[in-house]
Design a protein around this motif. Structure first.
Motif, PDB file in Angstrom:
ATOM      1  N   THR A 251      -2.445   5.637  -5.422  1.00  0.00           N
ATOM      2  CA  THR A 251      -3.628   4.889  -5.026  1.00  0.00           C
ATOM      3  C   THR A 251      -4.828   5.486  -5.728  1.00  0.00           C
ATOM      4  OG1 THR A 251      -2.700   4.362  -2.856  1.00  0.00           O
ATOM      5  CG2 THR A 251      -5.087   4.219  -3.097  1.00  0.00           C
ATOM      6  N   LEU A 252      -5.573   4.648  -6.413  1.00  0.00           N
ATOM      7  CA  LEU A 252      -6.694   5.118  -7.214  1.00  0.00           C
ATOM      8  C   LEU A 252      -8.021   4.764  -6.560  1.00  0.00           C
ATOM      9  CD1 LEU A 252      -5.420   3.938 -10.699  1.00  0.00           C
ATOM     10  CD2 LEU A 252      -5.417   6.276  -9.846  1.00  0.00           C
ATOM     11  N   LYS A 253      -8.990   5.642  -6.747  1.00  0.00           N
ATOM     12  CA  LYS A 253     -10.364   5.354  -6.357  1.00  0.00           C
ATOM     13  C   LYS A 253     -11.063   4.790  -7.593  1.00  0.00           C
ATOM     14  CE  LYS A 253     -12.427   8.645  -4.120  1.00  0.00           C
ATOM     15  NZ  LYS A 253     -12.910  10.026  -3.818  1.00  0.00           N
TER      16      LYS A 253
ATOM     17  N   ASP B 254      -5.453  -5.797  -3.843  1.00  0.00           N
ATOM     18  CA  ASP B 254      -4.082  -6.292  -3.704  1.00  0.00           C
ATOM     19  C   ASP B 254      -3.073  -5.303  -4.277  1.00  0.00           C
ATOM     20  OD1 ASP B 254      -5.047  -8.563  -2.512  1.00  0.00           O
ATOM     21  OD2 ASP B 254      -4.896  -9.823  -4.310  1.00  0.00           O
ATOM     22  N   ALA B 255      -3.498  -4.549  -5.296  1.00  0.00           N
ATOM     23  CA  ALA B 255      -2.613  -3.561  -5.917  1.00  0.00           C
ATOM     24  C   ALA B 255      -2.561  -2.257  -5.129  1.00  0.00           C
ATOM     25  CB  ALA B 255      -3.070  -3.281  -7.348  1.00  0.00           C
ATOM     26  N   GLY B 256      -3.354  -2.178  -4.057  1.00  0.00           N
ATOM     27  CA  GLY B 256      -3.326  -0.983  -3.219  1.00  0.00           C
ATOM     28  C   GLY B 256      -4.327   0.081  -3.599  1.00  0.00           C
ATOM     29  N   ASP B 257      -5.246  -0.243  -4.500  1.00  0.00           N
ATOM     30  CA  ASP B 257      -6.256   0.733  -4.897  1.00  0.00           C
ATOM     31  C   ASP B 257      -7.481   0.631  -3.995  1.00  0.00           C
ATOM     32  OD1 ASP B 257      -4.789   1.809  -7.049  1.00  0.00           O
ATOM     33  OD2 ASP B 257      -5.345   0.111  -8.305  1.00  0.00           O
ATOM     34  N   GLU B 258      -8.330   1.643  -4.089  1.00  0.00           N
ATOM     35  CA  GLU B 258      -9.542   1.689  -3.273  1.00  0.00           C
ATOM     36  C   GLU B 258     -10.758   1.496  -4.174  1.00  0.00           C
ATOM     37  OE1 GLU B 258     -12.056   4.836  -0.447  1.00  0.00           O
ATOM     38  OE2 GLU B 258     -10.131   5.417  -1.335  1.00  0.00           O
ATOM     39  N   VAL B 259     -11.542   0.482  -3.893  1.00  0.00           N
ATOM     40  CA  VAL B 259     -12.769   0.242  -4.652  1.00  0.00           C
ATOM     41  C   VAL B 259     -13.890   1.005  -3.955  1.00  0.00           C
ATOM     42  CG1 VAL B 259     -14.396  -1.479  -5.508  1.00  0.00           C
ATOM     43  CG2 VAL B 259     -11.953  -2.022  -5.399  1.00  0.00           C
TER      44      VAL B 259
ATOM     45  N   GLY C  18      -8.584 -10.933 -20.552  1.00  0.00           N
ATOM     46  CA  GLY C  18      -7.374 -10.558 -19.820  1.00  0.00           C
ATOM     47  C   GLY C  18      -7.624 -10.261 -18.361  1.00  0.00           C
ATOM     48  N   LEU C  19      -8.765 -10.728 -17.834  1.00  0.00           N
ATOM     49  CA  LEU C  19      -9.109 -10.427 -16.451  1.00  0.00           C
ATOM     50  C   LEU C  19      -8.427 -11.409 -15.508  1.00  0.00           C
ATOM     51  CD1 LEU C  19     -10.510  -8.739 -14.418  1.00  0.00           C
ATOM     52  CD2 LEU C  19     -12.631  -9.969 -14.842  1.00  0.00           C
ATOM     53  N   LYS C  20      -7.172 -11.122 -15.224  1.00  0.00           N
ATOM     54  CA  LYS C  20      -6.407 -11.895 -14.250  1.00  0.00           C
ATOM     55  C   LYS C  20      -5.904 -10.913 -13.204  1.00  0.00           C
ATOM     56  CE  LYS C  20      -4.951 -15.315 -17.695  1.00  0.00           C
ATOM     57  NZ  LYS C  20      -5.812 -14.748 -18.757  1.00  0.00           N
ATOM     58  N   PRO C  21      -6.032 -11.241 -11.922  1.00  0.00           N
ATOM     59  CA  PRO C  21      -5.685 -10.286 -10.861  1.00  0.00           C
ATOM     60  C   PRO C  21      -4.319  -9.635 -11.017  1.00  0.00           C
ATOM     61  CG  PRO C  21      -6.761 -12.208  -9.922  1.00  0.00           C
ATOM     62  CD  PRO C  21      -6.563 -12.505 -11.382  1.00  0.00           C
ATOM     63  N   ASN C  22      -3.313 -10.398 -11.465  1.00  0.00           N
ATOM     64  CA  ASN C  22      -1.971  -9.824 -11.568  1.00  0.00           C
ATOM     65  C   ASN C  22      -1.800  -8.915 -12.780  1.00  0.00           C
ATOM     66  OD1 ASN C  22      -2.154 -11.938 -13.390  1.00  0.00           O
ATOM     67  ND2 ASN C  22       0.000 -12.509 -13.205  1.00  0.00           N
ATOM     68  N   ARG C  23      -2.784  -8.890 -13.672  1.00  0.00           N
ATOM     69  CA  ARG C  23      -2.710  -8.029 -14.859  1.00  0.00           C
ATOM     70  C   ARG C  23      -3.483  -6.730 -14.685  1.00  0.00           C
ATOM     71  NH1 ARG C  23      -4.212  -9.988 -20.482  1.00  0.00           N
ATOM     72  NH2 ARG C  23      -3.318  -7.939 -20.871  1.00  0.00           N
ATOM     73  N   VAL C  24      -4.310  -6.658 -13.661  1.00  0.00           N
ATOM     74  CA  VAL C  24      -5.207  -5.511 -13.510  1.00  0.00           C
ATOM     75  C   VAL C  24      -4.432  -4.206 -13.379  1.00  0.00           C
ATOM     76  CG1 VAL C  24      -6.926  -4.440 -12.017  1.00  0.00           C
ATOM     77  CG2 VAL C  24      -7.103  -6.866 -12.568  1.00  0.00           C
ATOM     78  N   LYS C  25      -3.449  -4.160 -12.477  1.00  0.00           N
ATOM     79  CA  LYS C  25      -2.723  -2.913 -12.235  1.00  0.00           C
ATOM     80  C   LYS C  25      -1.941  -2.443 -13.463  1.00  0.00           C
ATOM     81  CE  LYS C  25      -1.593   0.422  -9.398  1.00  0.00           C
ATOM     82  NZ  LYS C  25      -2.607   1.340  -8.842  1.00  0.00           N
ATOM     83  N   PRO C  26      -1.180  -3.311 -14.147  1.00  0.00           N
ATOM     84  CA  PRO C  26      -0.483  -2.845 -15.355  1.00  0.00           C
ATOM     85  C   PRO C  26      -1.430  -2.306 -16.422  1.00  0.00           C
ATOM     86  CG  PRO C  26       0.427  -4.942 -14.634  1.00  0.00           C
ATOM     87  CD  PRO C  26      -0.788  -4.696 -13.808  1.00  0.00           C
ATOM     88  N   VAL C  27      -2.569  -2.956 -16.593  1.00  0.00           N
ATOM     89  CA  VAL C  27      -3.545  -2.485 -17.577  1.00  0.00           C
ATOM     90  C   VAL C  27      -4.050  -1.096 -17.197  1.00  0.00           C
ATOM     91  CG1 VAL C  27      -5.889  -2.850 -18.454  1.00  0.00           C
ATOM     92  CG2 VAL C  27      -4.280  -4.754 -18.376  1.00  0.00           C
TER      93      VAL C  27
END
Length: 219
Positions: free
Chosen positions: A17-19, A52-57, A132-141
């Motif tokens: 989990t990333l901040k 959605d990817a489980g990270d903390e903003v 490339g700003l698509k929600p499902n691509r954020v975590k892999p990037v």
């Protein structure tokens, strides 16, 4: 007698989990117009993708003059810059804010200018992602950017260590020459005396060498 079968499912690798701090153009600069609305939607989609990817903003910040202080207060693991255009001005603030505390920087933009991309990478951006700003691509990037950042930091540390070792070796060689000249001994004997002195005083060999050079400079 029945035998238990091994599970056919591979164990899942738990993602960290990333901040994350998100940097976006100052809304006040275009409040109410179509560009602002589109940028706000992009930023909202990005934040939702991170959650959605489980990270903390930990913060959503404009590129203001006090950005370095606000990033330091948020203490993120990673910085994401979201800008449809105007990348250079926005990037300048972000790079300055990360100068003393290096962090991975991922930039999502629609600006496909090659020169801008090259300048961004040279300035310290880890990943420059166009359209490339698509929600499902954020975590892999992000995962790829983290791996690249950690590898680059490791290479920098290795280079720094190699430079330090070379510098220390030069110190020892110079000090050894002084000992040989002053005490009329061989290279092997000079090195042995320096090493014995280092062990006796609990110092590194390079520290003994520096003291010999300092003392020689006083004579």
């Amino acid at each position: 007698m029945s035998r238990s079968r091994p599970s056919s499912h591979a164990p899942r690798i738990q993602q960290r989990t990333l901040k994350v701090a998100v940097i976006s153009p100052d809304p006040a600069l275009g409040e109410g117009d179509a560009d602002h609305q589109r940028q706000a939607q992009r930023c909202a989609a990005l934040v939702q993708g991170l959650l959605d990817a489980g990270d903390e903003v930990v913060a959503v910040l404009p590129a203001s003059p006090d950005l370095d202080e606000r990033i330091a207060a948020a203490a993120p693991d990673l910085i994401i810059v979201d800008a449809e255009s105007g990348v250079r001005d926005l990037l300048e603030h972000v790079v300055l804010a990360s100068r003393d505390t290096p962090r991975p920087i991922v930039l999502f933009t629609d600006d496909d200018d090659t020169v801008t991309a090259q300048l961004a990478i040279a300035a310290g951006v880890t990943a420059y992602i166009v359209d490339g700003l698509k929600p499902n691509r954020v975590k892999p990037v992000i995962e790829v950017a983290l791996a690249r950042f950690e590898r680059e930091q490791g290479l920098r540390a290795e280079l720094s260590e190699a430079r330090l070792q070379l510098s220390e070796r030069k110190l020892v060689e110079r000090a050894k020459g002084i000992v040989m000249q002053r005490q009329g001994c061989s290279e092997e004997q000079a090195f042995g005396r320096m090493r014995k002195l280092a062990m006796h005083r609990g110092l590194k060999l390079a520290e003994v060498a520096q003291r010999i050079l300092d003392a020689a400079g006083l004579i």
